[in-house]
Design a protein around this motif. Structure first.
Motif, PDB file in Angstrom:
ATOM      1  N   UNK A 281     -33.979 -54.861 -51.589  1.00 39.03           N
ATOM      2  CA  UNK A 281     -33.200 -56.076 -51.856  1.00 39.03           C
ATOM      3  C   UNK A 281     -33.609 -57.124 -50.827  1.00 39.03           C
ATOM      4  N   UNK A 282     -33.254 -58.377 -51.108  1.00 37.23           N
ATOM      5  CA  UNK A 282     -33.758 -59.442 -50.223  1.00 37.23           C
ATOM      6  C   UNK A 282     -32.636 -60.343 -49.749  1.00 37.23           C
ATOM      7  N   UNK A 283     -32.930 -61.090 -48.686  1.00 36.02           N
ATOM      8  CA  UNK A 283     -31.965 -62.041 -48.132  1.00 36.02           C
ATOM      9  C   UNK A 283     -32.351 -63.467 -48.508  1.00 36.02           C
ATOM     10  N   UNK A 284     -31.321 -64.289 -48.697  1.00 33.16           N
ATOM     11  CA  UNK A 284     -31.502 -65.692 -49.055  1.00 33.16           C
ATOM     12  C   UNK A 284     -30.743 -66.568 -48.076  1.00 33.16           C
ATOM     13  N   UNK A 285     -31.084 -67.836 -48.067  1.00 29.91           N
ATOM     14  CA  UNK A 285     -30.313 -68.814 -47.307  1.00 29.91           C
ATOM     15  C   UNK A 285     -29.435 -69.603 -48.263  1.00 29.91           C
ATOM     16  N   UNK A 286     -28.150 -69.656 -47.940  1.00 32.71           N
ATOM     17  CA  UNK A 286     -27.208 -70.466 -48.718  1.00 32.71           C
ATOM     18  C   UNK A 286     -26.838 -71.633 -47.822  1.00 32.71           C
ATOM     19  N   UNK A 287     -27.245 -72.845 -48.212  1.00 28.09           N
ATOM     20  CA  UNK A 287     -27.174 -73.963 -47.275  1.00 28.09           C
ATOM     21  C   UNK A 287     -26.001 -74.890 -47.538  1.00 28.09           C
ATOM     22  N   UNK A 288     -25.275 -75.146 -46.480  1.00 30.54           N
ATOM     23  CA  UNK A 288     -24.228 -76.176 -46.547  1.00 30.54           C
ATOM     24  C   UNK A 288     -23.910 -76.608 -45.134  1.00 30.54           C
ATOM     25  N   UNK A 289     -23.294 -77.764 -45.033  1.00 29.55           N
ATOM     26  CA  UNK A 289     -22.958 -78.262 -43.700  1.00 29.55           C
ATOM     27  C   UNK A 289     -21.483 -78.029 -43.408  1.00 29.55           C
ATOM     28  N   UNK A 290     -21.201 -77.394 -42.302  1.00 28.99           N
ATOM     29  CA  UNK A 290     -19.826 -77.291 -41.826  1.00 28.99           C
ATOM     30  C   UNK A 290     -19.891 -76.972 -40.334  1.00 28.99           C
ATOM     31  N   UNK A 291     -18.977 -77.530 -39.534  1.00 25.29           N
ATOM     32  CA  UNK A 291     -19.087 -77.336 -38.082  1.00 25.29           C
ATOM     33  C   UNK A 291     -19.067 -75.872 -37.628  1.00 25.29           C
ATOM     34  N   UNK A 292     -18.441 -74.982 -38.425  1.00 28.52           N
ATOM     35  CA  UNK A 292     -18.401 -73.589 -37.974  1.00 28.52           C
ATOM     36  C   UNK A 292     -19.629 -72.791 -38.431  1.00 28.52           C
ATOM     37  N   UNK A 293     -20.615 -73.493 -38.985  1.00 29.06           N
ATOM     38  CA  UNK A 293     -21.842 -72.842 -39.438  1.00 29.06           C
ATOM     39  C   UNK A 293     -23.022 -73.460 -38.683  1.00 29.06           C
ATOM     40  N   UNK A 294     -23.274 -72.998 -37.458  1.00 26.31           N
ATOM     41  CA  UNK A 294     -24.240 -73.715 -36.612  1.00 26.31           C
ATOM     42  C   UNK A 294     -25.659 -73.753 -37.170  1.00 26.31           C
ATOM     43  N   UNK A 295     -26.077 -72.741 -37.928  1.00 23.46           N
ATOM     44  CA  UNK A 295     -27.453 -72.749 -38.444  1.00 23.46           C
ATOM     45  C   UNK A 295     -27.636 -73.755 -39.574  1.00 23.46           C
ATOM     46  N   UNK A 296     -26.526 -74.138 -40.222  1.00 15.18           N
ATOM     47  CA  UNK A 296     -26.639 -75.006 -41.391  1.00 15.18           C
ATOM     48  C   UNK A 296     -26.872 -74.207 -42.669  1.00 15.18           C
ATOM     49  N   UNK A 297     -26.920 -72.900 -42.540  1.00 12.96           N
ATOM     50  CA  UNK A 297     -27.016 -72.044 -43.736  1.00 12.96           C
ATOM     51  C   UNK A 297     -26.449 -70.672 -43.377  1.00 12.96           C
ATOM     52  N   UNK A 298     -26.030 -69.973 -44.434  1.00 16.13           N
ATOM     53  CA  UNK A 298     -25.528 -68.617 -44.276  1.00 16.13           C
ATOM     54  C   UNK A 298     -26.589 -67.680 -44.839  1.00 16.13           C
ATOM     55  N   UNK A 299     -26.895 -66.609 -44.118  1.00 12.85           N
ATOM     56  CA  UNK A 299     -27.814 -65.618 -44.690  1.00 12.85           C
ATOM     57  C   UNK A 299     -26.990 -64.659 -45.542  1.00 12.85           C
ATOM     58  N   UNK A 300     -27.396 -64.532 -46.803  1.00 13.88           N
ATOM     59  CA  UNK A 300     -26.696 -63.665 -47.747  1.00 13.88           C
ATOM     60  C   UNK A 300     -27.755 -62.996 -48.607  1.00 13.88           C
ATOM     61  N   UNK A 301     -27.354 -62.128 -49.519  1.00 14.26           N
ATOM     62  CA  UNK A 301     -28.382 -61.496 -50.351  1.00 14.26           C
ATOM     63  C   UNK A 301     -28.624 -62.305 -51.615  1.00 14.26           C
ATOM     64  N   UNK A 302     -29.792 -62.171 -52.155  1.00 14.90           N
ATOM     65  CA  UNK A 302     -30.205 -62.934 -53.318  1.00 14.90           C
ATOM     66  C   UNK A 302     -29.829 -62.255 -54.619  1.00 14.90           C
ATOM     67  N   UNK A 303     -30.637 -62.492 -55.665  1.00 16.70           N
ATOM     68  CA  UNK A 303     -30.312 -61.962 -56.997  1.00 16.70           C
ATOM     69  C   UNK A 303     -30.202 -60.437 -57.016  1.00 16.70           C
ATOM     70  N   UNK A 304     -30.953 -59.768 -56.139  1.00 12.57           N
ATOM     71  CA  UNK A 304     -30.840 -58.301 -56.086  1.00 12.57           C
ATOM     72  C   UNK A 304     -29.987 -57.937 -54.869  1.00 12.57           C
ATOM     73  N   UNK A 305     -28.894 -57.199 -55.092  1.00 13.65           N
ATOM     74  CA  UNK A 305     -28.011 -56.797 -53.995  1.00 13.65           C
ATOM     75  C   UNK A 305     -28.293 -55.349 -53.624  1.00 13.65           C
ATOM     76  N   UNK A 306     -27.975 -54.983 -52.391  1.00 14.58           N
ATOM     77  CA  UNK A 306     -28.191 -53.599 -51.953  1.00 14.58           C
ATOM     78  C   UNK A 306     -27.428 -52.621 -52.847  1.00 14.58           C
ATOM     79  N   UNK A 307     -26.232 -53.017 -53.283  1.00  9.95           N
ATOM     80  CA  UNK A 307     -25.372 -52.138 -54.080  1.00  9.95           C
ATOM     81  C   UNK A 307     -25.073 -52.830 -55.411  1.00  9.95           C
ATOM     82  N   UNK A 308     -25.323 -52.137 -56.529  1.00 11.34           N
ATOM     83  CA  UNK A 308     -25.046 -52.736 -57.838  1.00 11.34           C
ATOM     84  C   UNK A 308     -24.418 -51.727 -58.793  1.00 11.34           C
ATOM     85  N   UNK A 309     -23.587 -52.238 -59.695  1.00  8.58           N
ATOM     86  CA  UNK A 309     -23.026 -51.434 -60.786  1.00  8.58           C
ATOM     87  C   UNK A 309     -22.231 -50.213 -60.337  1.00  8.58           C
TER      88      UNK A 309
END
Ligand code: ADP
Ligand code: ZN
Ligand code: MG
Length: 488
Positions: free
Chosen positions: A76-104
């Motif tokens: 499975x892979x990681x993606x960047x989900x980008x948005x601006x908010x003061x509590x998110x210093x990187x400017x993006x959250x690392x999350x998983x993409x279309x394929x998740x570690x656990x499915x179904x």
């Protein structure tokens, strides 16, 4: 809800994982530390830093996946989900993409008979569970001057569990959430603290005409931090949708919040205002690959699952579903109950004490079982005396149990010292029975004329005369014989 509608609900749950360190750096994962004391260049998003994936978080996600019979994705892979908010210093959250570690995956729950007509188990699917990182915490009302940001939580591992729209009532949603909560706590992957946000729920809900093939327009209710709020917010939304549809109106797709004080949901933002997160693959993290050996190692270390334990108790001890669920409320409660059951030799009696006197005491004193002053060993001593009919249940509850709570020693010593041993000596009981029959000629005559129900009254009188120390079974026998003889 108005007759002709059916609710459709799917929950998204964020589980904060109890890892030692954060998701992509070596900062400690801990609540309650001084603000911004648990940070480093990686979780602060400083340029030139690189994330490194936490293997413990992966194992925890695998444990959840295996517990719900899910498919584990070998890659499975990681993606960047980008948005601006003061509590998110990187400017993006690392999350998983279309394929998740656990499915179904799936969980079996009792159906809500009010909407399904039966409580037969329903299979609620878990679409996916993926790893991601938490953001920091903003405080807008600390000093009335400025907003403050605490980044201790930035980069803490989260497992997001996306449930399929398989739930059909607010009750089912709350049952599902409780089952998931029991599970992550039993697996030891989450501390389960809803108030502090370790286990957070967003609820998606829509309503459609019963039998309609398509789902209705859905609303998402954000940040429900108690089981009761989930139920109340969903009941409110379902009624609101049904009323709108009844008036020929339409539900607007939007995000709403629950106002606990007002007991209603409020619109926050509509679909048009939805953000575009510009997802793209995280270039700094390689694909997450798990081998069959790693998966099997996690499987081998799984504890007994709560739903299995509940089924086992129900079968072995004849407990109702609610009773068994209450006993499984936390690993500590479960541990106490199992120790008590084993040591007193009766699971049924142990369950009755846990659900009765023990729970009552915990509620009265606002204690968790971890702080209960009597050990399972000592309580088992008391339960054994009752089971052996050496002590009446009444005396056990009213006199010995409080003495145990007060730390006056073990049950046998207290019984001896207070002279509470149960009298099952027939001669003594016959004497008291004779006295009670003589003192109650009216009821005795009525019983002789067939009013059997008055026997219980006389048994009660004899027990009272024996100051709660008589064996009720022997009393009933002796009284029955005396009445049959027609003596008196
Ligand atoms: P998104 O892409 O906006 O995240 P998803 O399809 O992934 O939407 O669904 C998110 C959540 O909403 C899931 O938990 C799912 O079960 C639930 N859901 C989807 N459609 C509906 C619907 N019509 N009514 C209620 N819940 C829904
Ligand atoms: Zn860090
Ligand atoms: Mg989605």
């Amino acid at each position: 809800m108005t007759g002709g509608y059916e609710a459709v609900i799917g929950l998204e749950v964020h589980v904060q994982l109890r890892t030692r360190t954060k998701m992509f750096c070596a900062c400690r994962n801990q609540v309650g530390a001084p603000p911004n004391s648990l940070t480093c260049p990686v979780c602060l998003g400083l340029p030139g830093t690189l994330p490194a994936l936490n293997a413990e978080a992966v194992r925890m996600a695998l444990a959840l996946g295996l517990a719900v019979d899910a498919r584990i994705q070998p890659e499975s892979t990681f993606y960047r989900k980008q948005y601006f908010y003061p509590d998110l210093p990187k400017g993006y959250q690392i999350t998983q993409g279309p394929v998740a570690l656990v499915e179904d995956g799936h969980l079996a729950l009792p159906g809500d008979p009010k909407v399904r007509g039966t409580d037969a188990p329903v299979r609620v699917r878990l679409e996916r569970a993926h790893l991601e990182e938490d953001a920091g915490k903003s405080h807008h009302d600390l000093d009335g001057q400025a907003s403050h940001v605490d980044l201790n939580r930035a980069g803490v591992p989260l497992l997001e569990i996306v449930g399929a729209p398989d739930l059909r009532s607010a009750q089912e949603a709350s049952d599902y959430l409780k089952a998931l909560h029991r599970l992550v706590v039993a697996l030891g992957i989450c501390d389960g603290n809803l108030e502090e946000g370790s286990f957070r729920c967003d609820a998606n809900v829509s309503v459609r005409r019963r039998g309609a093939p398509e789902f209705g327009t859905r609303v998402e209710v954000k940040n429900l931090n108690s089981f009761r709020f989930v139920r109340q917010a969903l009941e409110f939304e379902i009624a609101r949708h049904a009323a709108l549809l009844d008036q020929g109106g339409a539900v607007q797709m939007e995000t709403r919040g629950w106002d606990a004080a007002a007991g209603e949901t409020r619109g926050q933002r509509t679909k048009e205002a939805a953000m575009d997160y510009r997802y793209f693959p995280e270039p700094d993290l390689p694909p997450l690959r798990v081998t069959p050996a790693e998966v099997e190692a996690v499987r081998a270390a799984l504890p007994e699952l709560p739903e299995h334990r509940i089924r086992r108790w129900r079968e072995a001890y004849g407990l109702g579903a609610d009773e068994a669920h209450t006993l499984a409320q936390s690993p500590a409660f479960t541990g106490y109950f199992e120790a008590l059951a084993e040591r007193c030799g009766s699971g049924r009696a142990a369950a009755a004490w846990m659900l009765g006197e023990v729970s009552r005491t915990l509620n009265d004193r606002g204690l968790a079982i971890e702080a209960f002053p009597v050990s399972p060993d000592v309580l088992a001593g008391l339960v054994r005396l009752v089971e052996a009919r050496t002590l009446s249940l009444g005396a056990a509850k009213e006199q010995v149990f409080p003495a145990l709570l007060a730390g006056e020693g073990d049950a046998e010593a207290i019984v001896a010292q207070k002279g509470l041993a149960q009298v099952s000596d027939r001669a003594a009981i016959e004497g008291l029975v004779a006295q009670v029959l003589a003192a109650n000629p009216g009821p005795v005559a009525q019983i002789r004329q067939g009013k059997e129900s008055l026997k219980g009254f006389l048994v009660g009188q004899v027990l009272k005369a024996g100051q709660g120390r008589l064996d009720a079974k022997v009393v009933t026998e002796v009284l029955g014989e005396a009445l049959a003889k027609g003596g008196v």
